[in-house]
Design a protein around this motif. Structure first.
Motif, PDB file in Angstrom:
ATOM      1  N   LEU A 138       1.210 -10.035  10.211  1.00 17.27           N
ATOM      2  CA  LEU A 138       1.628  -9.912   8.811  1.00 17.27           C
ATOM      3  C   LEU A 138       0.498  -9.411   7.924  1.00 17.27           C
ATOM      4  CD1 LEU A 138       3.902 -13.071   8.382  1.00 17.27           C
ATOM      5  CD2 LEU A 138       4.564 -10.692   8.762  1.00 17.27           C
ATOM      6  N   GLU A 139      -0.730  -9.683   8.295  1.00 12.29           N
ATOM      7  CA  GLU A 139      -1.863  -9.129   7.551  1.00 12.29           C
ATOM      8  C   GLU A 139      -1.875  -7.601   7.658  1.00 12.29           C
ATOM      9  OE1 GLU A 139      -5.455 -10.853   8.927  1.00 12.29           O
ATOM     10  OE2 GLU A 139      -5.191 -12.753   7.848  1.00 12.29           O
ATOM     11  N   VAL A 140      -1.594  -7.103   8.840  1.00 17.23           N
ATOM     12  CA  VAL A 140      -1.548  -5.653   9.020  1.00 17.23           C
ATOM     13  C   VAL A 140      -0.376  -5.066   8.241  1.00 17.23           C
ATOM     14  CG1 VAL A 140      -1.346  -3.792  10.709  1.00 17.23           C
ATOM     15  CG2 VAL A 140      -2.607  -5.868  11.294  1.00 17.23           C
ATOM     16  N   ARG A 141       0.761  -5.731   8.286  1.00 19.60           N
ATOM     17  CA  ARG A 141       1.920  -5.227   7.539  1.00 19.60           C
ATOM     18  C   ARG A 141       1.627  -5.186   6.043  1.00 19.60           C
ATOM     19  NH1 ARG A 141       7.725  -8.215   6.979  1.00 19.60           N
ATOM     20  NH2 ARG A 141       6.373  -9.660   5.833  1.00 19.60           N
ATOM     21  N   GLU A 142       0.935  -6.179   5.519  1.00 18.24           N
ATOM     22  CA  GLU A 142       0.598  -6.182   4.095  1.00 18.24           C
ATOM     23  C   GLU A 142      -0.345  -5.034   3.761  1.00 18.24           C
ATOM     24  OE1 GLU A 142       0.426  -7.224   0.118  1.00 18.24           O
ATOM     25  OE2 GLU A 142       1.839  -7.739   1.708  1.00 18.24           O
ATOM     26  N   ARG A 188       1.749  -1.975   3.557  1.00 16.80           N
ATOM     27  CA  ARG A 188       2.528  -1.952   2.312  1.00 16.80           C
ATOM     28  C   ARG A 188       1.675  -1.538   1.122  1.00 16.80           C
ATOM     29  NH1 ARG A 188       3.378  -4.735  -2.048  1.00 16.80           N
ATOM     30  NH2 ARG A 188       1.783  -6.260  -1.462  1.00 16.80           N
ATOM     31  N   GLN A 189       0.468  -2.072   1.044  1.00 16.38           N
ATOM     32  CA  GLN A 189      -0.414  -1.738  -0.075  1.00 16.38           C
ATOM     33  C   GLN A 189      -0.793  -0.260  -0.051  1.00 16.38           C
ATOM     34  OE1 GLN A 189      -3.743  -4.421   0.093  1.00 16.38           O
ATOM     35  NE2 GLN A 189      -2.515  -6.244  -0.409  1.00 16.38           N
ATOM     36  N   GLU A 190      -1.055   0.276   1.141  1.00 10.79           N
ATOM     37  CA  GLU A 190      -1.416   1.685   1.239  1.00 10.79           C
ATOM     38  C   GLU A 190      -0.242   2.578   0.860  1.00 10.79           C
ATOM     39  OE1 GLU A 190      -2.774   2.243   5.174  1.00 10.79           O
ATOM     40  OE2 GLU A 190      -4.722   1.274   4.849  1.00 10.79           O
ATOM     41  N   GLN A 191       0.967   2.187   1.227  1.00 12.65           N
ATOM     42  CA  GLN A 191       2.141   2.974   0.878  1.00 12.65           C
ATOM     43  C   GLN A 191       2.388   2.956  -0.629  1.00 12.65           C
ATOM     44  OE1 GLN A 191       5.216   1.194   3.288  1.00 12.65           O
ATOM     45  NE2 GLN A 191       4.757   2.509   5.054  1.00 12.65           N
ATOM     46  N   GLU A 192       2.184   1.814  -1.258  1.00 11.72           N
ATOM     47  CA  GLU A 192       2.356   1.730  -2.706  1.00 11.72           C
ATOM     48  C   GLU A 192       1.294   2.536  -3.443  1.00 11.72           C
ATOM     49  OE1 GLU A 192       2.365  -2.357  -3.758  1.00 11.72           O
ATOM     50  OE2 GLU A 192       4.427  -2.721  -3.047  1.00 11.72           O
ATOM     51  N   ALA A 193       0.096   2.560  -2.880  1.00 12.22           N
ATOM     52  CA  ALA A 193      -0.990   3.312  -3.521  1.00 12.22           C
ATOM     53  C   ALA A 193      -0.937   4.798  -3.176  1.00 12.22           C
ATOM     54  CB  ALA A 193      -2.338   2.717  -3.122  1.00 12.22           C
ATOM     55  N   GLY A 194      -0.051   5.153  -2.288  1.00 13.36           N
ATOM     56  CA  GLY A 194       0.068   6.559  -1.898  1.00 13.36           C
ATOM     57  C   GLY A 194      -1.060   7.025  -1.037  1.00 13.36           C
TER      58      GLY A 194
END
Length: 507
Positions: free
Chosen positions: A357-361, A364-370
């Motif tokens: 779940l740490e990797v998934r988070e 997610r953060q990288e996708q939101e930041a583009g």
């Protein structure tokens, strides 16, 4: 053909001599004066005298013609009557059948039936060449794997089936669905092999280059004397290797639906769409290809593993009522290595869940930041006597990870966390590498599909696993060892287009 015509003394060269005969005295004298050159120079420029093909003995012409592609021989037959007569020699076509289609049978015995090797080539092998290779039948969500091959003097469509659940390491099972052969000179005969009453009349229609359909003309041969109940029990024994009583509570609803779909499809027209084996690259983590995998109560299914840069994808060749064939079941991020805890901590599911779940988070953060994916992490398996060796800069993430793993000289202990179910307890107890990935889950009828996190576990060149975090289940995959001909994609673009096509059918 023009070259052959000139060599044989016909065509433009003969026309030139005719034009010379029609010249007048003045034109002939002028031409002779222009051509008045030194005889020695003329001999040197002309070179050695040319020999016409027509002057060669028939035995030598047969040998020459037999070395040419069969598709070129009809044009060669139009050059002259002598060539046409020689091309009726069966030795030529026997060699073409062997070299182009791998026919190793003694074709001389065809003479008894009055069928020539030329007939076999033209009316059977060449006519149905477009259906040779791998195909996926359109059977609802279940798909399948059909391999059409030249088998002796037949073209046979073999349906490949996974081993009986849960023995993923066993060889594939297969049964014939149709065959084509040439029993008389007029045309090839198509026979349906489905059912328990032997071969019967069928039909094949080539819709287009990458699609064809089959139809049975005698569906009564699919019926058994004991009725539907006997058919159903026989089908369970053949397809699942168990009796109805053994699996009644676990699979009953799904089995009834599967049998209904299979029977209704085989009784009617069945369409097949071409599939290719994935192309292989030097920087792939392992050799791509077909694998057999466990899918909980759905039994064993066939998955195609392919590599796409920093990603690996598993595409379902066979499917189930939840996730149909053609869908991308797992996706692995080869740039996100996962360091498993030691064996004792690995038994704790919560500890593994926390790591994933740490990797998934982070994703997610990288996708939101583009942002793009993070750079490759440190290798999960380190050399105990020193830092890992550096991979080549030209190698991709898969090759780098594999090289780092090989330098360690040993695998990493692996056990399933407590509470994780697996239909196959005979999984390897050491692994080479682990990566973050996602798996596709959905409700019955492919409702509410979503991708959930998981762990891709590479055991060796022929086995890998996927731990479904949300389902708390583990799937083990084993390589399909069969050799398939006429199954390579003509280009990487053609393979990618094929993946899009089979996925769009079930989207």
């Amino acid at each position: 053909m023009a070259v052959c015509a000139r060599l044989c003394g016909v065509g433009p060269a003969r026309g030139c001599r005719r034009r010379q005969q029609r010249r007048g005295p003045a034109e002939t004298a002028a031409a002779d004066s222009e051509a008045d050159t030194d005889p020695e120079e003329e001999r040197i420029e002309a070179g050695p005298a040319r020999c016409s093909l027509l002057e060669l003995p028939p035995e030598l012409l047969v040998e020459i013609f037999a070395s040419l592609p069969g598709t070129d021989l009809p044009s060669l037959a139009q050059v002259c009557s002598r060539f046409r007569r020689i091309l009726h020699t069966d030795t030529i076509w026997r060699r073409r059948c062997r070299e182009e289609y791998g026919v190793c049978e003694n074709l001389r015995k065809l003479e008894i039936t009055g069928v020539s090797c030329r007939d076999v080539y033209a009316k059977l092998l060449h006519r149905y060449r477009h259906i040779l290779g791998l195909w996926q039948p359109d059977i609802g969500p279940y798909g399948g794997l059909l391999n059409v091959v030249v088998d002796g003097l037949f073209i046979i469509g073999w349906m490949y089936l996974p081993p009986h659940d849960p023995h993923v390491g066993d060889p594939m099972r297969f049964k014939p669905l149709f065959r084509i052969h040439l029993m008389e000179r007029k045309s090839a005969t198509v026979e349906c092999m489905y059912g328990h009453k032997g071969p019967h009349n069928g039909h094949i229609q080539i819709v287009k280059r990458d699609e064809f359909s089959t139809k049975c003309n005698q569906t009564d041969h699919h019926r058994m004397s004991g009725g539907r109940q006997e058919e159903f029990r026989t089908w369970l024994r053949e397809e699942w290797g168990r009796t109805l009583e053994d699996i009644f509570h676990e699979h009953m609803q799904e089995l009834i639906l599967m049998k209904f779909i299979y029977t209704s499809q085989y009784d009617n027209c069945l369409t097949y769409r071409r599939i290719y084996l994935p192309p292989s690259h030097p920087d792939d983590l392992i050799k791509p290809g077909l694998f057999k995998g466990t899918y909980g109560s759905h039994g064993l299914e066939i998955v195609m593993l392919s590599f796409h840069g920093s990603r690996a994808r598993g595409t379902k060749i066979t499917g189930d009522p939840n996730i149909p064939a053609g869908q991308q079941t797992v996706e692995i991020d080869l740039q996100r290595r996962i360091q498993l805890p030691d064996v004792e901590n690995l038994r704790n599911f919560n500890e593994l869940s926390r790591i994933v779940l740490e990797v998934r988070e982070q994703v997610r953060q990288e996708q939101e930041a583009g942002e793009g994916p993070a750079p490759p992490r440190e290798p999960a398996v380190k050399d105990p006597e020193g830092p890992p060796a550096k991979a080549s800069k030209e190698a991709g993430p898969g090759a780098e990870a594999a090289e780092q793993s090989s330098t360690s000289g040993q695998g990493q202990p692996f056990v399933l966390p407590a509470g994780v179910s697996s239909r196959n307890e005979d999984y390897p107890r050491t692994c080479r590498l682990c990566f973050y990935g996602t798996g596709l889950i959905a409700g019955h009828g492919f409702t509410s599909p979503e991708r959930t996190p998981g762990v891709f576990v590479l055991f060796d060149e022929d086995r890998f696993g996927f731990l479904w975090l949300e389902l708390k289940s583990f799937s083990l995959y084993s390589r399909v060892q069969a050799t398939f001909q006429n199954a390579d994609a003509p280009s990487p673009q053609a393979f990618d287009e094929m993946l899009r096509n089979i996925q769009s059918l079930t989207s």
